[in-house]
Design an enzyme around this catalytic site. Structure first.
Site, PDB file in Angstrom:
ATOM      1  N   GLU A  88     -49.495 -18.811 -85.780  1.00  0.00           N
ATOM      2  CA  GLU A  88     -50.269 -19.300 -87.574  1.00  0.00           C
ATOM      3  C   GLU A  88     -50.612 -18.584 -88.045  1.00  0.00           C
ATOM      4  O   GLU A  88     -51.385 -18.433 -88.853  1.00  0.00           O
ATOM      5  CB  GLU A  88     -51.268 -20.401 -87.040  1.00  0.00           C
ATOM      6  CG  GLU A  88     -51.076 -21.146 -86.216  1.00  0.00           C
ATOM      7  CD  GLU A  88     -51.600 -21.876 -84.388  1.00  0.00           C
ATOM      8  OE1 GLU A  88     -52.675 -21.624 -84.374  1.00  0.00           O
ATOM      9  OE2 GLU A  88     -50.982 -23.441 -83.759  1.00  0.00           O
ATOM     10  N   GLY A 115     -47.874 -27.031 -80.924  1.00  0.00           N
ATOM     11  CA  GLY A 115     -48.875 -27.837 -80.859  1.00  0.00           C
ATOM     12  C   GLY A 115     -48.126 -29.040 -81.035  1.00  0.00           C
ATOM     13  O   GLY A 115     -48.974 -30.157 -81.883  1.00  0.00           O
ATOM     14  N   ASN A 131     -55.698 -20.515 -75.422  1.00  0.00           N
ATOM     15  CA  ASN A 131     -56.616 -19.803 -77.204  1.00  0.00           C
ATOM     16  C   ASN A 131     -56.945 -20.704 -77.244  1.00  0.00           C
ATOM     17  O   ASN A 131     -56.350 -22.335 -77.833  1.00  0.00           O
ATOM     18  CB  ASN A 131     -55.009 -19.285 -77.833  1.00  0.00           C
ATOM     19  CG  ASN A 131     -55.320 -19.636 -79.187  1.00  0.00           C
ATOM     20  OD1 ASN A 131     -55.581 -19.154 -79.448  1.00  0.00           O
ATOM     21  ND2 ASN A 131     -53.895 -19.245 -80.112  1.00  0.00           N
ATOM     22  N   TRP A 132     -58.161 -20.634 -77.472  1.00  0.00           N
ATOM     23  CA  TRP A 132     -58.604 -22.588 -77.932  1.00  0.00           C
ATOM     24  C   TRP A 132     -58.842 -22.373 -79.199  1.00  0.00           C
ATOM     25  O   TRP A 132     -59.028 -23.066 -80.350  1.00  0.00           O
ATOM     26  CB  TRP A 132     -60.443 -21.451 -77.980  1.00  0.00           C
ATOM     27  CG  TRP A 132     -60.417 -22.323 -76.063  1.00  0.00           C
ATOM     28  CD1 TRP A 132     -59.508 -22.221 -75.363  1.00  0.00           C
ATOM     29  CD2 TRP A 132     -62.223 -21.997 -75.412  1.00  0.00           C
ATOM     30  NE1 TRP A 132     -60.834 -22.621 -73.946  1.00  0.00           N
ATOM     31  CE2 TRP A 132     -61.902 -22.386 -73.865  1.00  0.00           C
ATOM     32  CE3 TRP A 132     -63.885 -21.985 -76.362  1.00  0.00           C
ATOM     33  CZ2 TRP A 132     -62.632 -22.820 -73.587  1.00  0.00           C
ATOM     34  CZ3 TRP A 132     -63.913 -22.185 -75.145  1.00  0.00           C
ATOM     35  CH2 TRP A 132     -64.001 -22.638 -73.426  1.00  0.00           C
ATOM     36  N   LYS A 133     -57.856 -21.703 -80.126  1.00  0.00           N
ATOM     37  CA  LYS A 133     -58.396 -21.317 -81.649  1.00  0.00           C
ATOM     38  C   LYS A 133     -59.083 -22.052 -82.540  1.00  0.00           C
ATOM     39  O   LYS A 133     -60.093 -20.834 -82.125  1.00  0.00           O
ATOM     40  CB  LYS A 133     -56.700 -22.510 -81.871  1.00  0.00           C
ATOM     41  CG  LYS A 133     -55.612 -22.206 -80.825  1.00  0.00           C
ATOM     42  CD  LYS A 133     -54.349 -23.173 -82.068  1.00  0.00           C
ATOM     43  CE  LYS A 133     -53.272 -22.709 -80.902  1.00  0.00           C
ATOM     44  NZ  LYS A 133     -52.148 -23.058 -81.359  1.00  0.00           N
ATOM     45  N   GLU A 142     -43.243 -17.711 -78.316  1.00  0.00           N
ATOM     46  CA  GLU A 142     -43.769 -18.282 -78.351  1.00  0.00           C
ATOM     47  C   GLU A 142     -42.712 -19.151 -79.735  1.00  0.00           C
ATOM     48  O   GLU A 142     -43.142 -18.746 -80.899  1.00  0.00           O
ATOM     49  CB  GLU A 142     -45.271 -18.753 -78.412  1.00  0.00           C
ATOM     50  CG  GLU A 142     -45.604 -18.401 -78.054  1.00  0.00           C
ATOM     51  CD  GLU A 142     -47.721 -18.663 -78.801  1.00  0.00           C
ATOM     52  OE1 GLU A 142     -48.337 -19.657 -77.682  1.00  0.00           O
ATOM     53  OE2 GLU A 142     -48.295 -18.105 -79.662  1.00  0.00           O
ATOM     54  N   GLY A 166     -52.491 -23.634 -75.774  1.00  0.00           N
ATOM     55  CA  GLY A 166     -52.868 -23.890 -76.729  1.00  0.00           C
ATOM     56  C   GLY A 166     -53.724 -25.277 -76.397  1.00  0.00           C
ATOM     57  O   GLY A 166     -55.126 -25.494 -75.814  1.00  0.00           O
ATOM     58  N   GLY A 167     -53.917 -26.435 -77.017  1.00  0.00           N
ATOM     59  CA  GLY A 167     -54.467 -27.787 -76.957  1.00  0.00           C
ATOM     60  C   GLY A 167     -54.964 -28.081 -75.102  1.00  0.00           C
ATOM     61  O   GLY A 167     -55.518 -28.805 -75.119  1.00  0.00           O
ATOM     62  N   SER A 184     -47.011 -26.022 -76.664  1.00  0.00           N
ATOM     63  CA  SER A 184     -47.286 -27.346 -75.727  1.00  0.00           C
ATOM     64  C   SER A 184     -46.802 -27.238 -73.375  1.00  0.00           C
ATOM     65  O   SER A 184     -45.790 -28.056 -73.540  1.00  0.00           O
ATOM     66  CB  SER A 184     -45.564 -28.512 -75.832  1.00  0.00           C
ATOM     67  OG  SER A 184     -46.036 -28.486 -77.737  1.00  0.00           O
ATOM     68  N   HIS A 220     -50.323 -13.658 -83.429  1.00  0.00           N
ATOM     69  CA  HIS A 220     -49.843 -15.576 -83.730  1.00  0.00           C
ATOM     70  C   HIS A 220     -49.046 -15.902 -84.613  1.00  0.00           C
ATOM     71  O   HIS A 220     -49.412 -15.344 -85.504  1.00  0.00           O
ATOM     72  CB  HIS A 220     -51.418 -16.874 -83.499  1.00  0.00           C
ATOM     73  CG  HIS A 220     -51.263 -17.511 -82.774  1.00  0.00           C
ATOM     74  ND1 HIS A 220     -50.413 -18.544 -83.399  1.00  0.00           N
ATOM     75  CD2 HIS A 220     -50.672 -18.416 -81.155  1.00  0.00           C
ATOM     76  CE1 HIS A 220     -50.650 -19.521 -82.310  1.00  0.00           C
ATOM     77  NE2 HIS A 220     -50.404 -19.978 -81.405  1.00  0.00           N
TER      78      HIS A 220
HETATM   79  P1  PGA Z   1     -50.042 -25.162 -77.587  1.00  0.00           P
HETATM   80  O1  PGA Z   1     -50.422 -23.726 -78.378  1.00  0.00           O
HETATM   81  O2  PGA Z   1     -50.103 -25.172 -75.836  1.00  0.00           O
HETATM   82  O3  PGA Z   1     -50.729 -26.077 -78.139  1.00  0.00           O
HETATM   83  O4  PGA Z   1     -48.513 -25.627 -78.264  1.00  0.00           O
HETATM   84  C1  PGA Z   1     -49.402 -22.894 -77.422  1.00  0.00           C
HETATM   85  C2  PGA Z   1     -50.291 -21.429 -78.724  1.00  0.00           C
HETATM   86  O5  PGA Z   1     -50.445 -21.644 -80.409  1.00  0.00           O
HETATM   87  O6  PGA Z   1     -50.307 -20.288 -78.508  1.00  0.00           O
END
Ligand code: PGA
Length: 242
Positions: free
Chosen positions: A92, A166, A9-11, A160, A225-226, A204, A90
């Site tokens: 977010e 993050g 997930n590049w966000k 998650e 994500g990251g 993470s 998600h």
């Molecule tokens: P993260 O994000 O790996 O940066 O913690 C995961 C996600 O939001 O899907």
């Protein structure tokens, strides 16, 4: 047993030039593992990345098929751009855009009708875990977010924990094991149409913890994500899949 799914997930990160370079490096480092990888870039990059050798997923969609919804994207447009998957609910989007589980279910229904596979995200906050209510919170989110038309083929769940996203704070192996076992039991008992759907872990995930997470029973893959923005690291995560 289906192979584990590795979703990046590049966000809200990525411009065309660096996205193409990232895909090229990822293809080189991941080799045959690209078959199990899904990349979810920002909407502007979906179509340009259509033929880069990865399955594509969007980060959200609208529940309506088209119409007066300024700024939103319809599922037919996502298909048109080359998507096979869409992430829904998600944390977010739940936190920053007031996305409810009811809205996630409506979006999932439209997405399934268009032939997209939904990745439905659930997870408790720090406060909910401290209060010991994580199982009830996750069960309620799943029950309200998964529509009746969902099947194990068109639906993937992603657990998650919000406090692990993050933050670098990854859930312990015991916590992931307990929650994934709980979700599997809940699906089989209460939502048998998705009883065997894959359940991803997210929060993470990095190259150095992916192998132990991917070994846990009922972990069907990871949502990253990251670390998905770093090709060598994301490839290493994919190589840890079984
Ligand atoms: P993260 O994000 O790996 O940066 O913690 C995961 C996600 O939001 O899907």
């Amino acid at each position: 047993m289906p192979r584990q799914l590795i979703v990046g997930n590049w966000k809200m990160n990525g411009l065309l030039a660096d996205a193409l370079a990232r895909c090229a490096e990822l293809r080189d480092t991941a080799g045959s593992h690209t078959a199990d990888m899904v990349i979810c870039p920002p909407a502007t990059l979906l179509h340009p990345l259509k033929n880069e050798g990865f399955k594509l997923g969007a980060q959200d969609c609208h529940a309506a098929e088209n119409g007066a919804h300024t700024g939103d994207i319809a599922v037919s447009m996502l298909k048109d751009a080359g998507c096979d998957y869409v992430i829904l609910g998600h944390s977010e989007r739940r936190q920053n855009h007031g996305e409810s589980s009811v809205s996630v279910a409506a979006k999932a229904k439209t997405a399934h009708a268009a032939g997209l596979i939904t990745i439905i995200c659930v997870g408790e906050t720090d406060a909910e875990r401290s209060a010991g209510t994580q199982d009830a919170v996750v069960a309620a989110q799943i029950a309200a977010s998964v529509p009746d038309c969902a099947t194990a083929e068109n639906t993937v769940l992603a657990y998650e924990p919000v406090w692990a996203i993050g933050t670098g704070k990854v859930a312990s192996v015991d916590d992931v094991m307990a929650m994934h076992a709980f979700i599997r039991g809940f699906l089989r008992e209460k939502l048998s149409h998705v009883g065997e759907a894959a359940i991803l872990y997210g929060g993470s995930v990095k190259a150095d913890n992916a192998a132990e997470i991917l070994k846990i029973k009922d972990v069907g893959g990871v949502l990253v994500g990251g670390a998905s923005l770093k090709p060598a690291e994301f490839a290493a995560i994919a190589k840890a899949a079984v």
